[in-house]
Structures are given as C-alpha cells and as structure tokens.
Write a protein that holds these residues in place. Structure first.
Motif, PDB file in Angstrom:
ATOM      1  N   VAL A   1       0.956  -1.146  -0.256  1.00  9.23           N
ATOM      2  CA  VAL A   1      -0.387   0.357  -0.171  1.00  9.23           C
ATOM      3  C   VAL A   1       1.096   1.089   0.006  1.00  9.23           C
ATOM      4  CG1 VAL A   1      -1.849   1.490   1.476  1.00  9.23           C
ATOM      5  CG2 VAL A   1      -2.008  -1.271   1.428  1.00  9.23           C
ATOM      6  N   SER A   2       0.293   2.186  -1.025  1.00 10.80           N
ATOM      7  CA  SER A   2       1.497   3.507  -0.783  1.00 10.80           C
ATOM      8  C   SER A   2       0.059   4.424  -1.100  1.00 10.80           C
ATOM      9  CB  SER A   2       2.548   3.489  -1.982  1.00 10.80           C
ATOM     10  OG  SER A   2       2.195   2.936  -3.046  1.00 10.80           O
ATOM     11  N   ALA A   3       0.833   5.791  -0.282  1.00  8.88           N
ATOM     12  CA  ALA A   3       0.147   6.726  -0.851  1.00  8.88           C
ATOM     13  C   ALA A   3       0.378   7.908  -1.490  1.00  8.88           C
ATOM     14  CB  ALA A   3      -0.474   7.778   0.743  1.00  8.88           C
ATOM     15  N   SER A   4      -0.070   8.556  -2.269  1.00  9.41           N
ATOM     16  CA  SER A   4       1.489   9.148  -3.336  1.00  9.41           C
ATOM     17  C   SER A   4       2.047  10.358  -2.718  1.00  9.41           C
ATOM     18  CB  SER A   4       0.021  10.222  -4.411  1.00  9.41           C
ATOM     19  OG  SER A   4      -1.062  10.839  -3.927  1.00  9.41           O
ATOM     20  N   ALA A   5       1.264  10.710  -1.503  1.00  9.15           N
ATOM     21  CA  ALA A   5       1.978  11.992  -0.882  1.00  9.15           C
ATOM     22  C   ALA A   5       1.478  11.590   0.599  1.00  9.15           C
ATOM     23  CB  ALA A   5       1.419  13.240  -1.480  1.00  9.15           C
TER      24      ALA A   5
ATOM     25  N   GLN B   1       0.234   6.822   6.526  1.00  6.96           N
ATOM     26  CA  GLN B   1       0.013   8.074   7.298  1.00  6.96           C
ATOM     27  C   GLN B   1       0.487   9.513   6.648  1.00  6.96           C
ATOM     28  OE1 GLN B   1       1.497   8.439  11.711  1.00  6.96           O
ATOM     29  NE2 GLN B   1       2.024  10.073  11.263  1.00  6.96           N
ATOM     30  N   VAL B   2      -0.065  10.191   6.236  1.00  4.06           N
ATOM     31  CA  VAL B   2      -0.677  11.470   6.070  1.00  4.06           C
ATOM     32  C   VAL B   2      -0.312  12.214   6.870  1.00  4.06           C
ATOM     33  CG1 VAL B   2      -2.127  12.712   3.864  1.00  4.06           C
ATOM     34  CG2 VAL B   2      -1.845  10.037   3.965  1.00  4.06           C
ATOM     35  N   SER B   3      -0.327  13.290   6.669  1.00  2.00           N
ATOM     36  CA  SER B   3      -0.770  14.783   7.197  1.00  2.00           C
ATOM     37  C   SER B   3      -0.599  16.041   6.498  1.00  2.00           C
ATOM     38  CB  SER B   3       1.253  15.332   8.374  1.00  2.00           C
ATOM     39  OG  SER B   3       1.991  14.469   8.740  1.00  2.00           O
ATOM     40  N   VAL B   4      -1.863  16.525   6.955  1.00  2.00           N
ATOM     41  CA  VAL B   4      -2.333  17.713   6.273  1.00  2.00           C
ATOM     42  C   VAL B   4      -2.151  18.969   6.617  1.00  2.00           C
ATOM     43  CG1 VAL B   4      -4.627  19.026   5.458  1.00  2.00           C
ATOM     44  CG2 VAL B   4      -4.538  17.143   5.583  1.00  2.00           C
ATOM     45  N   VAL B   5      -1.560  19.138   5.584  1.00  2.00           N
ATOM     46  CA  VAL B   5      -0.132  20.981   6.692  1.00  2.00           C
ATOM     47  C   VAL B   5      -1.088  22.490   5.600  1.00  2.00           C
ATOM     48  CG1 VAL B   5       1.572  22.396   6.666  1.00  2.00           C
ATOM     49  CG2 VAL B   5       1.731  19.677   7.030  1.00  2.00           C
TER      50      VAL B   5
END
Length: 415
Positions: A289-293, A390-394
């Motif tokens: 599983v891989s997220a684009s960002a 895990q994704v951080s929204v900044v």
C-alpha cells in the motif's frame, strides 16, 4: 555589531539533583564539606563519591539548540515536565545552566510563575518601581509610565496594598502591565494569561499584537494550541528535555496534538487477516500500500495504490475497502468498491487498484489509512492492513474541525 539573532541557545543542559529521602540532601552537604576539608586525596575522593551517591540526576534539558530571530513570535509547547519553564528561566537569567551557551540580545521582560520578581511585603506601587528598575528603567522613567501601568492593571486601591494580599489574577494583571510598559525587546510569557479572566486575556493579546508589530521578540508558552497557532509564527516542541521538532507554528502544533492523541487513545483492535503468501493457500493478500503523498494541503489530490494477490481460485465477490481515521482513531470515511459499484480484478494473480480523492476535504492534522480485502459485501475479512499509510495535512490556520464543508455567510438583519 547589530545581531539579527535575539536568542541563541547552543547545546544547553540542565541537571537537577533529586533525593529519595530528606536526609539524603543533608548527607550530601556533609559529604561535600568532608571532600573539601579532607587532608588526603584518597579521602577527598571517597567523600566526593559518597556525596554523588546521595542524589539522583534529573536531566531537565538535554542538548537543546535553537535560534530565534529578532521580531519572531515563537510558541514553546510540550507536556508538563518537558523543560519549558526551566528553559525560560535560563533565558531570563534566573537559573544557571549546567552546560551549553545562551546568548540573549536585548532587554527581557518575563511573566513566569506567579509572584516572580515581586517582594510580597512591598505594595503594588513599590513593586512597580522595583521591577521597572530591575528591567533597566530609571526611577524617573517608571514615574512617567506609572499611570499607564496602573490603568492597564486595573486593580484599584490594591495598588497600595502588600502584594501578599493579592489574588493570582491580580498578580498577573500587575506583572503583565509592568512587563509591557518597560519597552521590552524580548517578552516572555509562561502560561500566565491562563490565570486572568477572559476580558483581561483579550486585552493582553491585543497589547501583545501591538508590541509584536513594533518588532518585539515574543516567547509564548501555552497549553492552548489554538493560541499558539493563532498568535505565533514558529513553534518549538520540547519533549523530555529535548527539542523534538521545530518549525511553522500551525504544523508543529498539529503534530504535537496528534501524537498526544495517538498516545492517549485506546484504539479498538484492528482486524488482521492472514499475512502469508497467496500461493500458500490464502485466498488473497495485500502486498503493498502506498500513498501518493505523505504531506499535502487541504483540497490537494491524494491517491492510494493498493497491490494485492489473488490465489489459485477466483474470488468474484472480492472487494477493496479504504478507511481514513484521525489521530484519535475517529473513523472519518470508509468507502469500498462494492458500495461504489466499482469493478476490480478478482482472478488469480497480482493486481493493482488506486483509490483517488481529487480534492482532500480534510483540515490540518495527521491521518492514517487502513486498507482491507473483503468478500460477500464486506461480511468476510480476507486481509486487513491497519495504518497502511500516514498522511499529514498542512496549511495555515484557517478553520476548525476535521473536514471542510462548503459554506457561506449572509447577514439577515443588521439591527
């Protein structure tokens, strides 16, 4: 030479002695005396070792380094006991470091613990003059500003009463009034505003905004992260006496909040399917599983690529599900290919599908993505990969909550 640096901290250490029993403190002093007066080097060494054994070392600060430019507004955050107050006391010069260097360029005015710098037997009026002169003003300069100080403090006739009779709120009012009227080049506020009433807090923040615009450097300690995000440009996160993270205030505050939530949340057990190769009998397994960002802004696109393997038998009822949770474990959104009527490969072999969000509506924070393989409309869990990404929204501070909802405001009646 004019320096752009207001505060420079390099390799700062602070060690305190702690004692298991009250008598250990006395024994340490006696052994220390013995080490100083002993005639032989051997005896001095034994006394010195016994003196050290009486106490345990507590590292309040450990190798702390950072630089604050003139005019910056910096938030200091961290749990109780992380070293925030110790750091500020060293910067103010009221506490000596055990090692390292601290350079302060400019007049410092500080609001530390309640009553700090006040003589409890003196009246408020006398303490105004005492503190003003300690901060570098002449008595005449204090007199020129005295009426403004007492007007801002607004404690009435108590200005001529001993400060030992003051409430905590009156202490803060007078201390803050003095600090902002001595033309500080560096203002340090350590949780003091939390004691005052709402109207006084509003007045203090407004005044701090004014002196910030004039170029004053401000260090601001608060457990109210929204105050840090709203008021500060940068933030330093202290954790167990070390700098864990430093940077833009909104981002650091969100990271701190999310780590605290993750540590305190009691997450429900995540269902875990077989993690074995599909060729060895498992009907299907998630391989990657891989997220684009890993970091993005609100309304940016996000895609999650899911690679899975179906074993030697086709699974016509196979579906892929994705769940998004916040740092606290709150389940925000969980679509799957069955509910969305999206067809995916289910024949034996390796397959890749992508879950795509064209515009992420999430507000700032840290989020985790779970991915699962299910069958029969989701009744049977074949494989589950919890916290796969895990994704951080900044972003700059612009709203509250978890998600952004399109909205508008309309004035119905102006009265």
């Amino acid at each position: 030479m004019f320096s752009e640096s207001a505060i420079r901290v390099e390799g700062l250490f602070k060690i305190f002695n702690t004692y298991d029993r009250p008598r250990d403190r006395l024994l340490q002093s006696l052994y220390g005396v013995g080490a100083r007066v002993a005639l032989s080097s051997g005896l001095r060494g034994r006394f010195a070792r016994r003196s050290q054994e009486c106490a345990r070392k507590f590292w309040a600060l450990h190798d702390v380094s950072f630089e604050i430019k003139r005019g910056d507004t910096v938030g200091i955050i961290g749990r109780n006991g992380s070293g925030k107050s110790t750091l500020l006391q060293i910067i103010c010069g009221t506490l000596a470091p055990s090692g390292g260097d601290v350079t302060v360029n400019g007049r410092v005015a500080a609001l530390l613990e309640l009553g700090s710098g006040f003589n409890p037997e003196f009246t408020g009026r006398e303490n105004v003059y005492l503190n003003g002169q300690l901060l570098g003003l002449t008595r005449e300069q204090v007199s020129e500003r005295f009426s403004e100080i007492i007007a801002f403090a607004d404690i009435g006739d108590f200005i001529d009463q001993p400060v030992k009779t003051y409430s905590s709120g009156m202490f803060v009012r007078l201390a803050f009034a003095i600090a902002i009227h001595v033309d500080p080049e560096i203002l340090i506020v350590d949780e003091a505003l939390a004691v005052g009433d709402i109207q006084f807090q509003l007045k203090c923040i407004e005044r701090m905004e004014e002196i910030r615009k004039s170029g004053t450097t401000i260090l601001f300690v608060s457990h109210a992260l929204e105050q840090i995000k709203r008021f500060c440009t940068t933030a330093i996160w202290l954790d167990k006496g070390r700098v864990r993270m430093a940077g833009e205030a909104n981002f650091i505050s969100d990271q701190y909040r999310d780590v605290m939530l993750m540590q305190s949340a009691e997450h429900a057990a995540t269902p875990q399917g077989p993690r074995i190769d599909a060729a060895n009998g498992a009907p299907a397994v998630i391989k990657l599983v891989s997220a684009s960002a890993t970091t993005l802004a609100p309304f940016d696109p996000l895609s999650v690529r899911i690679e899975y393997v179906v074993g030697d038998r086709a699974l016509p009822k196979l579906l892929v599900g994705v769940a998004i949770r916040d740092a606290k474990g709150t389940y925000i959104f969980g679509p799957n290919t069955h509910l969305d009527k999206a067809s995916i490969p289910y024949e034996p072999g390796t397959h890749i599908v992508e879950y795509i969000i064209p515009k992420v509506p999430l507000l700032t924070g840290t989020y985790v993505v779970d991915v699962g393989l299910f069958s029969d409309g989701g009744l049977v869990c074949i494989d589950y990969y919890g916290a796969a990404s895990q994704v951080s929204v900044v972003a700059e501070y612009f709203s509250e909550g978890l998600v952004y909802i399109d909205h508008e405001w309309r004035v119905v009646n102006r009265g």
